[in-house]
Design an enzyme around this catalytic site. Structure first.
Site, PDB file in Angstrom:
ATOM      1  N   GLU A  10     -47.974 -37.926-104.168  1.00 19.28           N
ATOM      2  CA  GLU A  10     -48.504 -37.710-105.508  1.00 19.28           C
ATOM      3  C   GLU A  10     -49.384 -38.871-105.953  1.00 19.28           C
ATOM      4  O   GLU A  10     -50.282 -38.705-106.768  1.00 19.28           O
ATOM      5  CB  GLU A  10     -47.318 -37.505-106.457  1.00 19.28           C
ATOM      6  CG  GLU A  10     -47.679 -37.132-107.876  1.00 19.28           C
ATOM      7  CD  GLU A  10     -47.747 -38.333-108.798  1.00 19.28           C
ATOM      8  OE1 GLU A  10     -48.378 -38.224-109.862  1.00 19.28           O
ATOM      9  OE2 GLU A  10     -47.183 -39.374-108.437  1.00 19.28           O
ATOM     10  N   GLN A 100     -37.070 -45.756-117.552  1.00 19.68           N
ATOM     11  CA  GLN A 100     -36.819 -45.175-116.231  1.00 19.68           C
ATOM     12  C   GLN A 100     -36.722 -46.262-115.155  1.00 19.68           C
ATOM     13  O   GLN A 100     -35.949 -46.139-114.200  1.00 19.68           O
ATOM     14  CB  GLN A 100     -37.940 -44.189-115.879  1.00 19.68           C
ATOM     15  CG  GLN A 100     -37.749 -43.407-114.606  1.00 19.68           C
ATOM     16  CD  GLN A 100     -38.961 -42.553-114.299  1.00 19.68           C
ATOM     17  OE1 GLN A 100     -40.012 -43.041-113.887  1.00 19.68           O
ATOM     18  NE2 GLN A 100     -38.834 -41.258-114.532  1.00 19.68           N
ATOM     19  N   TYR A 281     -39.522 -31.289-114.617  1.00 18.51           N
ATOM     20  CA  TYR A 281     -39.499 -32.684-115.059  1.00 18.51           C
ATOM     21  C   TYR A 281     -38.085 -33.261-114.988  1.00 18.51           C
ATOM     22  O   TYR A 281     -37.896 -34.423-114.609  1.00 18.51           O
ATOM     23  CB  TYR A 281     -40.068 -32.808-116.472  1.00 18.51           C
ATOM     24  CG  TYR A 281     -41.519 -32.400-116.537  1.00 18.51           C
ATOM     25  CD1 TYR A 281     -42.505 -33.167-115.924  1.00 18.51           C
ATOM     26  CD2 TYR A 281     -41.910 -31.231-117.182  1.00 18.51           C
ATOM     27  CE1 TYR A 281     -43.836 -32.790-115.963  1.00 18.51           C
ATOM     28  CE2 TYR A 281     -43.242 -30.843-117.223  1.00 18.51           C
ATOM     29  CZ  TYR A 281     -44.202 -31.623-116.604  1.00 18.51           C
ATOM     30  OH  TYR A 281     -45.515 -31.237-116.627  1.00 18.51           O
ATOM     31  N   LEU A 282     -37.091 -32.462-115.322  1.00 14.31           N
ATOM     32  CA  LEU A 282     -35.718 -32.942-115.188  1.00 14.31           C
ATOM     33  C   LEU A 282     -35.375 -33.162-113.720  1.00 14.31           C
ATOM     34  O   LEU A 282     -34.691 -34.135-113.377  1.00 14.31           O
ATOM     35  CB  LEU A 282     -34.741 -31.953-115.821  1.00 14.31           C
ATOM     36  CG  LEU A 282     -33.265 -32.363-115.782  1.00 14.31           C
ATOM     37  CD1 LEU A 282     -33.065 -33.717-116.452  1.00 14.31           C
ATOM     38  CD2 LEU A 282     -32.387 -31.306-116.441  1.00 14.31           C
ATOM     39  N   ALA A 283     -35.852 -32.294-112.847  1.00 14.59           N
ATOM     40  CA  ALA A 283     -35.612 -32.477-111.411  1.00 14.59           C
ATOM     41  C   ALA A 283     -36.155 -33.820-110.948  1.00 14.59           C
ATOM     42  O   ALA A 283     -35.496 -34.547-110.193  1.00 14.59           O
ATOM     43  CB  ALA A 283     -36.251 -31.333-110.622  1.00 14.59           C
ATOM     44  N   ASP A 284     -37.360 -34.177-111.392  1.00 12.44           N
ATOM     45  CA  ASP A 284     -37.938 -35.492-111.065  1.00 12.44           C
ATOM     46  C   ASP A 284     -36.997 -36.623-111.474  1.00 12.44           C
ATOM     47  O   ASP A 284     -36.752 -37.560-110.717  1.00 12.44           O
ATOM     48  CB  ASP A 284     -39.267 -35.689-111.804  1.00 12.44           C
ATOM     49  CG  ASP A 284     -40.421 -34.958-111.157  1.00 12.44           C
ATOM     50  OD1 ASP A 284     -40.255 -34.466-110.026  1.00 12.44           O
ATOM     51  OD2 ASP A 284     -41.481 -34.861-111.792  1.00 12.44           O
ATOM     52  N   GLN A 285     -36.473 -36.519-112.694  1.00 13.59           N
ATOM     53  CA  GLN A 285     -35.649 -37.586-113.246  1.00 13.59           C
ATOM     54  C   GLN A 285     -34.297 -37.706-112.550  1.00 13.59           C
ATOM     55  O   GLN A 285     -33.725 -38.800-112.471  1.00 13.59           O
ATOM     56  CB  GLN A 285     -35.419 -37.336-114.742  1.00 13.59           C
ATOM     57  CG  GLN A 285     -36.669 -37.248-115.586  1.00 13.59           C
ATOM     58  CD  GLN A 285     -37.156 -38.585-116.066  1.00 13.59           C
ATOM     59  OE1 GLN A 285     -36.375 -39.467-116.362  1.00 13.59           O
ATOM     60  NE2 GLN A 285     -38.457 -38.746-116.161  1.00 13.59           N
ATOM     61  N   HIS A 306     -44.619 -34.464-107.282  1.00 15.23           N
ATOM     62  CA  HIS A 306     -43.959 -35.636-107.868  1.00 15.23           C
ATOM     63  C   HIS A 306     -42.587 -35.823-107.250  1.00 15.23           C
ATOM     64  O   HIS A 306     -42.201 -36.925-106.843  1.00 15.23           O
ATOM     65  CB  HIS A 306     -43.822 -35.391-109.376  1.00 15.23           C
ATOM     66  CG  HIS A 306     -44.253 -36.551-110.223  1.00 15.23           C
ATOM     67  ND1 HIS A 306     -43.387 -37.231-111.027  1.00 15.23           N
ATOM     68  CD2 HIS A 306     -45.460 -37.128-110.404  1.00 15.23           C
ATOM     69  CE1 HIS A 306     -44.036 -38.191-111.680  1.00 15.23           C
ATOM     70  NE2 HIS A 306     -45.302 -38.147-111.319  1.00 15.23           N
TER      71      HIS A 306
END
Length: 337
Positions: A10, A100, A281-285, A306
């Site tokens: 990415e 983060q 986006y939650l999966a990324d986090q 990402h």
């Protein structure tokens, strides 16, 4: 020293944040070359510099190449020291992305910490505070630690000026399985507005009510003091038995309120049609905490580039295998081995 090619995958700032966090947790030094090479403005931006500076402070680390525009960064970790910290991103750089970077090392420290962050709380290139508070942190708290976050003041792009406060009570991360989100409990939509014409929010909410069929009680407007703007964000929330999803649309010059709302509505409809626990986006986090827990699983929609890049970076530091597999339902299952 681990060498990471920042242009691979990415090719964004997430590589820097995850690499510094993992470096502090594992004690392994890292060098990142061609930082953010795929972005329109390559190299470190202000918020990335602040994130790395914060990692240096909490982890007594040494760093080379830490300045705006730098394309090469070397990071040598020390020992993470819990405590009280205050970091100012400047303008509207994301407070959430700085958090983060330091959250996982402080979660695994041997004493509580309190972190105050000033800068942007709601901007287009990062999850808004509401997402961190309602979607991400509840999962972290199920894994053992306790993290409480408070929004003291909103900060919109480009002015910033927001403030969040985070209290962290550390504990070992334990593996959990987040496979089903359960029944839908409720929905809500909110158009936040500061220092802009009120009719912008009215048009956004009108679109939400029409396209999603949400009632006046479920979708409304919140006007903030003018000095917290100018800014506008549309937040759409779906609360399930076992988790919450928030999608957002950001007001920006040259983009109509209807277009902002329609894009957010489309994303919410897509998630409601799925049965996945986590949106993209939650999966990324969740990738980093699940990897550090050494196990667990969650379901999500189609993984983003990402996420795939994050898995590559994690694999450079940890002897763990994270893999997505598609299920017959169309969902994807993330497992940690």
């Amino acid at each position: 020293m681990i060498i990471i090619e920042g242009s691979e995958g990415e090719g964004g700032g997430q590589v820097v944040r995850n690499a510094c966090a993992l470096s502090l947790v594992t004690g392994k030094a890292v060098r990142i070359e061609n930082v953010r090479a795929k972005r329109s403005k390559p190299g470190l931006m202000r918020q990335h510099v602040t994130a790395v500076e914060a990692a240096c402070v909490i982890g007594n680390a040494e760093c080379q190449g830490l300045h705006v525009g730098s394309s090469v960064l070397s990071f040598t970790p020390g020992r993470v020291a819990p405590g009280e910290y205050h970091f100012a991103v400047g303008t509207a750089g994301s407070t959430g992305l700085v958090l983060q970077t330091v959250l996982m090392p402080l979660l695994l420290a041997d004493a509580p910490s309190r972190v105050v962050l000033e800068g942007g709380t709601h901007n287009m290139l990062a999850p808004p505070f509401d997402f961190i508070e309602k979607c991400f942190l509840p999962v972290i708290n199920r894994m053992g630690p306790t993290v409480e976050a408070r929004l003291v003041r909103h900060g919109f792009y480009p002015r910033g000026g927001g403030r969040i406060e985070v209290d962290i009570s550390p504990a070992p991360l334990r593996p959990i399985d987040c496979l089903e989100r359960g029944a839908l409990i409720g929905v809500s939509g909110q158009a936040l507005l500061a220092g802009l014409p009120f009719e912008i929010a009215e048009r956004e909410i009108k679109m939400v009510r029409r396209e999603l069929g949400w009632s006046d009680r479920e979708a409304g407007i919140r006007e903030l003091p003018d000095d917290q703007g100018p800014g506008n964000i549309l937040l759409l929330e779906a609360q399930f038995e076992h988790g919450t999803e928030i999608v957002s649309g950001f007001g920006q010059l040259g983009v109509t309120a209807e277009r902002v709302a329609k894009k957010a509505v489309g994303r919410m409809l897509g998630f409601l049609e799925s049965k996945a626990f986590a949106g993209p986006y939650l999966a990324d986090q969740l990738l980093l905490p699940f990897a550090l827990a050494g196990g667990g699983s969650f379901t999500t929609v189609k993984p983003s580039q990402h996420s795939l890049t994050a898995i590559d970076v994690i694999g450079r530091f940890l002897d763990r295998r994270l893999a997505f597999s598609q299920r017959p339902s169309g969902m994807h299952l993330l497992t940690v081995q």
